[in-house]
Write an enzyme that holds these catalytic residues in place. Structure first.
Site, PDB file in Angstrom:
ATOM      1  N   ASN A   1      25.778 -27.724  12.848  1.00  0.00           N
ATOM      2  CA  ASN A   1      26.645 -28.575  13.471  1.00  0.00           C
ATOM      3  C   ASN A   1      28.007 -28.018  13.220  1.00  0.00           C
ATOM      4  O   ASN A   1      28.344 -27.237  12.127  1.00  0.00           O
ATOM      5  CB  ASN A   1      26.586 -30.071  12.840  1.00  0.00           C
ATOM      6  CG  ASN A   1      26.879 -29.913  11.387  1.00  0.00           C
ATOM      7  OD1 ASN A   1      26.345 -29.083  10.673  1.00  0.00           O
ATOM      8  ND2 ASN A   1      27.364 -31.140  10.775  1.00  0.00           N
TER       9      ASN A   1
ATOM     10  N   CYS B   1      26.418 -31.108  17.466  1.00  0.00           N
ATOM     11  CA  CYS B   1      25.487 -31.279  16.621  1.00  0.00           C
ATOM     12  C   CYS B   1      24.633 -30.033  16.576  1.00  0.00           C
ATOM     13  O   CYS B   1      24.567 -29.362  17.519  1.00  0.00           O
ATOM     14  CB  CYS B   1      24.481 -32.423  17.065  1.00  0.00           C
ATOM     15  SG  CYS B   1      25.145 -34.050  16.988  1.00  0.00           S
TER      16      CYS B   1
ATOM     17  N   GLU C   1      21.197 -29.692  16.431  1.00  0.00           N
ATOM     18  CA  GLU C   1      20.219 -29.707  17.518  1.00  0.00           C
ATOM     19  C   GLU C   1      20.757 -29.186  18.767  1.00  0.00           C
ATOM     20  O   GLU C   1      20.135 -28.242  19.438  1.00  0.00           O
ATOM     21  CB  GLU C   1      19.781 -31.149  17.745  1.00  0.00           C
ATOM     22  CG  GLU C   1      18.909 -31.622  16.636  1.00  0.00           C
ATOM     23  CD  GLU C   1      20.025 -32.715  15.555  1.00  0.00           C
ATOM     24  OE1 GLU C   1      21.097 -32.122  15.619  1.00  0.00           O
ATOM     25  OE2 GLU C   1      19.638 -33.749  15.108  1.00  0.00           O
TER      26      GLU C   1
ATOM     27  N   CYS D   1      20.793 -37.664  17.227  1.00  0.00           N
ATOM     28  CA  CYS D   1      21.502 -38.740  17.485  1.00  0.00           C
ATOM     29  C   CYS D   1      21.396 -38.899  19.201  1.00  0.00           C
ATOM     30  O   CYS D   1      20.482 -38.246  19.581  1.00  0.00           O
ATOM     31  CB  CYS D   1      23.197 -38.130  17.563  1.00  0.00           C
ATOM     32  SG  CYS D   1      23.613 -37.045  18.810  1.00  0.00           S
TER      33      CYS D   1
ATOM     34  N   CYS E   1      21.782 -35.892  21.697  1.00  0.00           N
ATOM     35  CA  CYS E   1      20.838 -34.808  21.439  1.00  0.00           C
ATOM     36  C   CYS E   1      19.454 -35.307  22.116  1.00  0.00           C
ATOM     37  O   CYS E   1      18.747 -34.410  22.666  1.00  0.00           O
ATOM     38  CB  CYS E   1      20.407 -34.605  20.022  1.00  0.00           C
ATOM     39  SG  CYS E   1      22.175 -33.713  19.400  1.00  0.00           S
TER      40      CYS E   1
HETATM   41  N1  THU Z   1      24.893 -34.274  13.191  1.00  0.00           N
HETATM   42  C1  THU Z   1      24.149 -33.250  13.821  1.00  0.00           C
HETATM   43  O1  THU Z   1      24.315 -32.306  13.592  1.00  0.00           O
HETATM   44  N2  THU Z   1      22.899 -33.976  14.040  1.00  0.00           N
HETATM   45  C2  THU Z   1      22.358 -34.928  13.877  1.00  0.00           C
HETATM   46  O2  THU Z   1      20.996 -35.376  14.112  1.00  0.00           O
HETATM   47  C3  THU Z   1      23.084 -36.227  13.385  1.00  0.00           C
HETATM   48  C4  THU Z   1      24.687 -35.728  13.147  1.00  0.00           C
HETATM   49  C5  THU Z   1      26.264 -34.095  12.775  1.00  0.00           C
HETATM   50  C6  THU Z   1      27.371 -34.231  13.391  1.00  0.00           C
HETATM   51  C7  THU Z   1      28.554 -34.184  12.582  1.00  0.00           C
HETATM   52  O3  THU Z   1      28.973 -32.924  12.241  1.00  0.00           O
HETATM   53  C8  THU Z   1      27.897 -34.783  11.256  1.00  0.00           C
HETATM   54  O4  THU Z   1      26.494 -34.440  11.413  1.00  0.00           O
HETATM   55  C9  THU Z   1      28.051 -36.240  10.805  1.00  0.00           C
HETATM   56  O5  THU Z   1      27.681 -37.174  12.163  1.00  0.00           O
END
Ligand code: THU
Length: 137
Positions: free
Chosen positions: A47, A58, A60, A91, A94
């Protein structure tokens, strides 16, 4: 696929290694991801946050966009690794991006200590809006 497939274990390790590259200055929540192509290639992402919070990307989607940008659209599975006791699912944004490339993708979510939860994208995003819906106007 199953969580004990060697390819999934390889993705899990690659995704976990990516957590150290996470730029999570605001949430303090590092995430690593990996995607597998039909041809057996693995692409990874972490992320990346921003002072303008809404621009956060994110792990993903970063992994998926790496695969697409390098010419691999045949995504088979997605792995996400978070530093949580129990695994956390991708999320909504994604899920929508995964749907674009494979509505039947297998999704594996790992927390600490390799606790794992497996989903299909159809379970996480039923009745998805996708490319096929653009033809009905
Ligand atoms: N985040 C991800 O990278 N993937 C997920 O599946 C859930 C959330 C990140 C976004 C943000 O940088 C941090 O996690 C908190 O939400």
């Amino acid at each position: 696929m199953s969580p004990t497939d060697p390819e999934v274990e390889k993705m899990r390790d690659a995704a976990r290694a990516m957590m150290k590259n996470a730029y999570c200055a605001y949430s303090g929540f590092p995430v690593g991801a990996a995607v597998l192509t039909d041809g057996g290639k693995i692409f990874v992402g972490s992320n990346v946050e921003n002072a303008s919070y809404g621009l956060t990307m994110c792990a993903e989607r970063n992994a998926i966009f790496q695969a697409i940008a390098q010419g691999h659209r045949d995504l088979k599975a997605v792995v996400v690794v978070t530093p949580t006791e129990t695994p956390t699912p991708p999320c909504g944004a994604c899920r929508q991006v995964i749907n674009e490339f494979n509505p039947d993708a297998d999704i594996f979510c790992f927390g600490k200590k390799d606790v794992v939860q497996q989903f299909t994208l159809a379970e996480l995003l039923p009745h998805a809006f996708g490319p096929q819906d653009l033809g009905g106007k």
